[in-house]
Design an enzyme around this catalytic site. Structure first.
Site, PDB file in Angstrom:
ATOM      1  N   HIS A  38       0.951  -1.310   0.027  1.00  0.00           N
ATOM      2  CA  HIS A  38      -0.263  -0.040  -0.096  1.00  0.00           C
ATOM      3  C   HIS A  38       0.929   1.413   0.049  1.00  0.00           C
ATOM      4  O   HIS A  38       0.572   2.279  -0.635  1.00  0.00           O
ATOM      5  CB  HIS A  38      -0.753  -0.099   1.351  1.00  0.00           C
ATOM      6  CG  HIS A  38      -1.898  -1.201   1.236  1.00  0.00           C
ATOM      7  ND1 HIS A  38      -1.921  -2.142   2.235  1.00  0.00           N
ATOM      8  CD2 HIS A  38      -3.086  -1.268   0.724  1.00  0.00           C
ATOM      9  CE1 HIS A  38      -2.889  -3.046   2.082  1.00  0.00           C
ATOM     10  NE2 HIS A  38      -3.728  -2.492   1.149  1.00  0.00           N
ATOM     11  N   GLY A 148      -2.635  -1.982  -6.825  1.00  0.00           N
ATOM     12  CA  GLY A 148      -1.736  -2.767  -6.942  1.00  0.00           C
ATOM     13  C   GLY A 148      -1.973  -3.969  -7.832  1.00  0.00           C
ATOM     14  O   GLY A 148      -2.981  -4.465  -7.962  1.00  0.00           O
TER      15      GLY A 148
END
Length: 286
Positions: A38, A148
């Protein structure tokens, strides 16, 4: 100092001021329990924009198993400290009631990208993703949003949802961040027992090894090799492994069909479900 807001109106007021002076807004939506993966998204967002907004919201609509929702880790204080250190300007932490003052009954027809793999094994999951991400996009109105590549299929779904709704948000995929032993970083990793954590890196190792195994092999032989290798190591159990066109997510039957090929996998390590993927690219043509 990073701003923390829980109300949609407060966030919109803050961002309205930023837009008035022409600042570019980037957005990183998360469900919290943040890790280095993250943080890599946040740092990319900070580098490419004037204002970085992150959200922390565990979306009930994304969970088709109530036990998985209840077990999902929540670490809000730690998350906020990490976000501030990474340079985030504002974090949006709404309640379920704030996000959904009325039930969201929208049904998205996102086509094949939402029907295969995760879509087949987690009914309703991607509709929940589309509901919450579209809602967040409408509130934040970012120029760019960062995701991601571990959630490879999710990126394709969000791109299609964004296109259908005409939201005009640039979807930016960012590389998978891995632990030192190759395991893809995931908020679920903390639920692994020490023994499971020792075995879990075999998922990434087997995917990596399959990039060499492809030479001279049919697609179905590579699939069988990966599945049998992982299923032979308790407590791993493959839910699916599919080799697909990286753009359409349709199954690949011949290495020469698409320009770019991905292998996407979901594996249970005990009762913890892990996903990962590998890109085969054009190595089969070398």
């Amino acid at each position: 100092m990073m701003k923390i807001v829980e109300k949609k109106d407060d966030l919109e007021a803050f961002l309205a001021v930023e837009r008035q002076v022409g600042r570019r807004i980037g957005f990183v939506p998360t469900m919290g329990a943040l890790h280095e993966g993250h943080m890599s998204l946040v740092r990319t967002c900070v580098a490419e924009n004037d204002v970085c907004v992150a959200s922390i919201f565990v979306n009930p609509a994304q969970f088709n198993d109530i036990r998985d929702l209840e077990a999902y880790p929540r670490t809000p204080e730690k998350d906020c400290a990490a976000l501030e250190e990474a340079g985030c300007d504002c974090v949006f932490m709404p309640s379920v009631e704030e996000m959904y003052p009325e039930p969201d009954t929208r049904r998205f027809d996102l086509g094949r990208v939402a029907e295969v793999m995760e879509g087949a094994f987690r009914p309703g999951h991607f509709n929940g993703v589309a509901q919450v991400v579209s809602r967040l996009f409408e509130i934040v109105k970012p120029q760019s949003a960062y995701f991601g590549e571990k959630d490879f299929q999710q990126i394709a779904v969000i791109r299609e949802m964004t296109r259908q709704l005409g939201l005009g948000v640039r979807i930016v995929p960012c590389p998978i961040v891995r632990e030192h032993d190759g395991l893809a970083m995931s908020s679920r990793n903390v639920r692994l027992t020490p023994e499971q954590r020792r075995v879990a890196p075999l998922i990434a190792a087997t995917l990596k090894e399959s990039r060499t195994f492809v030479y001279g092999k049919k697609v179905e032989e590579v699939i069988e090799h990966v599945v049998n290798t992982l299923n032979g190591v308790p407590p791993l159990r493959v839910e699916y492994f599919e080799i697909v066109d990286a753009k359409t997510l349709l199954p690949v039957r011949d290495w020469y069909e698409p320009e770019d090929i991905a292998g996407c996998i979901a594996v249970f390590c005990g009762d913890v479900r892990l996903i990962d993927n590998v890109r085969y690219g054009k190595i089969y043509k070398l």
